[in-house]
Scaffold this motif. Structure first.
Motif, mmCIF file in Angstrom:
data_model
loop_
_atom_site.group_PDB
_atom_site.id
_atom_site.type_symbol
_atom_site.label_atom_id
_atom_site.label_comp_id
_atom_site.label_asym_id
_atom_site.label_seq_id
_atom_site.Cartn_x
_atom_site.Cartn_y
_atom_site.Cartn_z
ATOM 1 N N SER A 85 36.812 51.457 34.027
ATOM 2 C CA SER A 85 36.225 50.439 34.905
ATOM 3 C C SER A 85 37.099 50.198 36.135
ATOM 4 O O SER A 85 36.602 49.950 37.227
ATOM 5 N N LEU A 134 36.878 50.168 40.805
ATOM 6 C CA LEU A 134 37.529 49.242 41.736
ATOM 7 C C LEU A 134 38.455 49.999 42.684
ATOM 8 O O LEU A 134 38.540 49.661 43.870
ATOM 9 N N LYS A 170 36.593 51.239 45.694
ATOM 10 C CA LYS A 170 36.306 50.151 46.648
ATOM 11 C C LYS A 170 37.568 49.767 47.422
ATOM 12 O O LYS A 170 37.510 49.483 48.614
ATOM 13 N N LYS A 218 36.864 37.178 38.753
ATOM 14 C CA LYS A 218 35.671 37.185 39.614
ATOM 15 C C LYS A 218 35.711 38.403 40.546
ATOM 16 O O LYS A 218 34.704 39.090 40.705
ATOM 17 N N GLN A 219 36.870 38.651 41.152
ATOM 18 C CA GLN A 219 36.989 39.808 42.040
ATOM 19 C C GLN A 219 36.771 41.107 41.265
ATOM 20 O O GLN A 219 36.135 42.036 41.760
ATOM 21 N N TYR A 220 37.280 41.150 40.067
ATOM 22 C CA TYR A 220 37.118 42.340 39.238
ATOM 23 C C TYR A 220 35.653 42.539 38.879
ATOM 24 O O TYR A 220 35.117 43.637 39.010
ATOM 25 N N GLY A 221 35.012 41.478 38.442
ATOM 26 C CA GLY A 221 33.606 41.555 38.046
ATOM 27 C C GLY A 221 32.699 41.970 39.189
ATOM 28 O O GLY A 221 31.715 42.680 38.990
ATOM 29 N N MET A 222 33.037 41.542 40.393
ATOM 30 C CA MET A 222 32.238 41.880 41.567
ATOM 31 C C MET A 222 32.691 43.198 42.204
ATOM 32 O O MET A 222 32.121 43.632 43.200
ATOM 33 N N MET A 223 33.738 43.806 41.639
ATOM 34 C CA MET A 223 34.310 45.029 42.192
ATOM 35 C C MET A 223 34.617 44.829 43.680
ATOM 36 O O MET A 223 34.292 45.654 44.538
ATOM 37 N N ASP A 224 35.289 43.710 43.967
ATOM 38 C CA ASP A 224 35.628 43.312 45.326
ATOM 39 C C ASP A 224 36.930 43.987 45.763
ATOM 40 O O ASP A 224 38.001 43.397 45.731
#
Length: 100
Positions: A13, A17, A20, A80-86
């Motif tokens: 996973s 990231l 990105k 949150k950043q991880y979940g959104m792949m920010d």
């Protein structure tokens, strides 16, 4: 050139990231190497890192990683950043942590 290494349970996973983050780094002209690995590979890839990022799913290993790599900056990626792949947001956090 900065060496940014991400670790998660299997490295899968986090590799999404990484893509990105690489795109964000390219857009801002930030020269860096970014890679994702399984936490089992910490001793292999951690020592060469300028900063070590842990996926939120392995945040319970933070103290262990800091003990294994006492000279390294070790940070848990925001859930949150991880979940959104920010990738851009995580890269901004890297800049702040490195004092850039």
């Amino acid at each position: 050139m900065k060496n940014i290494v991400l670790f998660c349970a299997a490295g899968m996973s986090t590799s999404l990231l990484v893509k990105k983050m690489e795109k964000a780094a390219e857009q801002e002209g930030f020269e860096c190497k970014i890679a994702a690995h399984s936490l089992n590979e910490l001793k292999t890839y951690g020592p060469d890192a300028d900063i070590v990022l842990l996926g939120p799913q392995v945040r319970y290993n933070l103290d262990k990683v800091k003990t294994e790599l006492p000279e390294k900056l070790v940070v848990v990626i925001d859930m949150k950043q991880y979940g959104m792949m920010d990738g851009k947001g995580v890269l901004e956090m890297v800049h702040k942590t490195l004092g850039e």
